[in-house]
Design an enzyme around this catalytic site. Sequence first.
Site, mmCIF file in Angstrom:
data_model
loop_
_atom_site.group_PDB
_atom_site.id
_atom_site.type_symbol
_atom_site.label_atom_id
_atom_site.label_comp_id
_atom_site.label_asym_id
_atom_site.label_seq_id
_atom_site.Cartn_x
_atom_site.Cartn_y
_atom_site.Cartn_z
ATOM 1 N N ASP A 179 -12.250 48.751 -44.674
ATOM 2 C CA ASP A 179 -11.265 47.888 -44.293
ATOM 3 C C ASP A 179 -10.740 49.043 -43.427
ATOM 4 O OD1 ASP A 179 -7.894 46.738 -45.651
ATOM 5 O OD2 ASP A 179 -8.434 46.846 -44.157
HETATM 6 C C1 GLC Z 1 -5.125 46.423 -42.899
HETATM 7 C C2 GLC Z 1 -5.502 45.116 -44.900
HETATM 8 C C3 GLC Z 1 -6.412 44.271 -44.106
HETATM 9 C C4 GLC Z 1 -6.616 43.895 -42.560
HETATM 10 C C5 GLC Z 1 -6.296 45.260 -41.703
HETATM 11 C C6 GLC Z 1 -7.032 44.524 -40.773
HETATM 12 O O1 GLC Z 1 -4.805 47.838 -43.064
HETATM 13 O O2 GLC Z 1 -5.475 45.859 -45.518
HETATM 14 O O3 GLC Z 1 -6.327 43.305 -44.952
HETATM 15 O O4 GLC Z 1 -7.234 43.126 -42.170
HETATM 16 O O5 GLC Z 1 -5.704 46.395 -41.678
HETATM 17 O O6 GLC Z 1 -5.601 44.389 -40.156
#
Ligand code: GLC
Length: 746
Positions: free
Chosen positions: A288
Site C-alpha cells: 500500500d
Molecule cells: C491508499 C489506500 C489504498 C489505495 C492506495 C493508492 O492509501 O490505502 O487503498 O489503493 O493508497 O491510492
Amino acid sequence: MIKNKLAAALILGVVFQVNPLFAQQKNIDKIDRKVDSVLRLMTLEEKIGQLNQYTGDRDATGPITTSPNKLKDIKDGKLGSMLNIRGAKETREVQEMAMQSRMKIPLIFGLDVIHGYRVTFPIPLAEAASWDLAELENAARVAGRESAASGIHWTFAPMVDIGRDPRWGRVMEGAGEDTYLGSKIAYARVKGFQGKGLGNLDAIMACVKHFAAYGAAIAGRDYAAVDMSDHSLWEYYLPPFKAALDAGAATFMNSFNTLNGIPATGNTYLQRDILKGKWGFKGFMVSDWGSIGEMVPHGYAKDKKQAAELAIKAGSDMDMESRSYLPNLGQLVKENKVSIALIDDAVRRVLRKKFELGLFDDPYRFSNATRQEKELNSAENKKASLKMAEKSIVLLKNNNQTLPLSKSLKKIAVIGPLAKSEKDMQGFWSVSWQNDKLVSLYEGLQNKIGNQTELLYAKGCEISDTSKAGFAAAIEVAKQADVVVMAVGEAYDMSGEAKSKANIQIPGVQEDLIKAIQATGKPVVVLIMAGRPLVFNWTADNVNAIMYTWWLGSEAGNAIANVLYGDYNPAGKLPMTFPRDEGQIPIYYNYLSTGRPSQNDKDTRYRSAYLDIQNSPKYTFGYGLSYTTFDYSNLKLSKTAMAMNDKINISFTLKNTGKFDGEEVVQVYLQDMFASVVRPVKELKDFQKVMLKAGESKAINFVIDKEKLSFFNQKLQWAAEPGDFKLMIGTASDNIKLESNFALTN
Ligand code: GLC
C-alpha cells in the site's frame, strides 16, 4: 516427414480440443518462457526498477515521496508502474517515456477505480446493500470498460476488508460485516473488473485489498494495530480474499496495519505462507502507499534499507511510493542480505502480468482516444449506475404508508444540506467525477415530477456547523408543502480513508433540523446520505419514513426519485449492523452467545448486557423493508439428519402478499449448536434475491451440504463436525420467519 508433422499437428489439435486446461497451461508456459527471455537480458538495476511504483502528479492519496526527477527515472527504466495517471493521451505520453529505456519494458498504469471511473456508481457499501451479485459484477464491468478505454490497466479494487466497526471510515469501501456475503461480492467484483480475462481490451487487473484484516484496526482508528486470533483471521477475515483469488484476481495489495505485531507488508505468514504458498497465488503483491517505508515508524525496521529487506523477503513484490526498493535492493543483493532469486521471482510476477495484458505486443493498446470517446459516460453505463443505485437504497421505516409518494401531490418541500448537493453524491474514492454531472436529489425530483408538482426548497443548515439560522426559513417552506423530503447526512469526504470518527451521529445540527420540521406536523420523509452506518435514534423513533441512500453516484437523484414514487420498489438489505450507540461497537450480528447470554434487552442481571443501553442494535445486518410484504411458509427439509458427504434439500413458499411487485432477499442462517470451537448464534450461509409480482407465490430451494457446515477448527483445519444445527430462514438476521433443526452425523 510431412506425414509426421501432420500427425503431430493432429494429435496436438485433438489434445488442445480435449483439454482446455492443457491449452491454458501451454499458454502459461509460453508466457513464462517469454518472461525468462526478458529477465535474462536485464541488469539488476533494471530488475529493481520493475518493482518500483510512483504516483503521477494528480490525485495523490498520500504524502508525495517521489523524487522530482521521476520522469527521468521512467526513461532510465527505474519504474515498473505508475498510478494516478489516466486518459488515453496522458498514458500514451508516459508510456512513450518508458519506451526510451534500454529494455523498453512497458509500464502498468494503476488507479483507484473503486466505484466507477467516469460514470460514478454507488459506494461499494451501498452496492453491497443490493445483495444483487449480477448487478455488482456489472457495475465493476462498466468501471473496467471505462478505465481500460482510458489507458488504465489496473484498479486497486475490490477492497474486501470485513468491516464490523463504523468508526472506521473505510467501511464505505467494502462489503460490510459478513464473511459469506463479502466473499460472494469479492468474487463478483473481480469477475467484473477482469471480464473475459486479461488481454481483452476492456479488461483491467483487479487488486484485492488490503491484505489483511485492515478493517479490525483497534478502536476503529485508521492505520491502527490489529490484534486477533488466527482463528478469527481464518474464519472471518481471510475468506473474501480467497474468494477473490478463486475468481482469478491478478494482484493483491497489502495493508498498513500490523497483524499481531508484524506489519502486513513485512508479514511472511500472510504473504508467503498463506497467499503465495498455501493458496498458490501467481500474481504480484503491491504494497500500500508507502507501507514498506512505514515499517520504520511502526518500529519494525530501523531504516528504509532494512524495511526493503524485510518486505522483499516477506513477499511484497512492488513498492508503491515509499522509495525503499529503488535505492536499497541493489546494495542488499551485493551484501548477500537479499538473494537475487527473490528479486527475480518478484520481477517475473510483474512481467508476467505485462505479457498477459498484451503490453509487450503493443504498449499503447489501451491508450486509444477513439475508444475512450465512445466508452466514457455512455447511456448504457449511466443506466447501469441508475439501476445499481436503485437497488442500493434501503427502506428503514415506512409508517402510515407515507411512501411511495403520490404523483398527485401539489407541493413538495425539499429540505436539508444535501438536497441540492451534487458533489456529495460521488462519495469518497470517486476518481473522475470532476467534469461530470452528478444528479442531486432536487434535480432527480425535478426530472421526475417537476412539470406536475411544485418543488419548494430550503437548505436549513450546513452539514457540519452549528448554526440554526436557516431553520426558520426551512420551517416556513415546510408549512407550505404537502410532504417534506429531507436530505441529511455526511459530506462526501466524511467517510473514507483517514476518516475515522469516534462520534457517528448525523453531523452538525441536522437532526435538530429534522426535529424542527417534524414539529410542523407535515408528513416527513428523511433520506440519510452517508458512507457508513450512523447513529440517529431520535429520527429513527419519531419520523415515519426513512431511507438510507448512502452516496449513490452519478444517478443518485434519479434513483431516489424513482424509489420515492414507487417506480422502483426498494429491496436493499443492510450489509452492516447499525448501532444504537458508539459504546456498543464493535457490534455485529454473528456474535458468540457467551456463557450468560442476555435473553432480551431488559435482562441485565448477571448477564452479558449493558446497564445503560440495550444490547440490540438499532438496525441489524440483513434488515430492509419493501413497499410490499412477503409471507414465508411451508418449510420442508428432505431429511433431518445428513451424513458427512450427504446434503439436505430445503424448500419453502414465498408469497408477495402486498400490492406492489417487489424483490425479497431471503436469507438462510445456520447455528451450529455446539462444536470444538464456539460458533456464532447465527451465520449467513446462503441467500436468494427473488422478484415476485403482487400476489405471486414461488417455491424457493436451497441445499445444505458439508461446506455450509464447515468452519476452521482448533487446528485451523476447515472441517464440519457431527452435531445439531438450527436452520433459520428470514427477511433479516433478527427477523426469522421459518425455523427447523437437523443433525450432521458421522
Ligand atoms: C491508499 C489506500 C489504498 C489505495 C492506495 C493508492 O492509501 O490505502 O487503498 O489503493 O493508497 O491510492
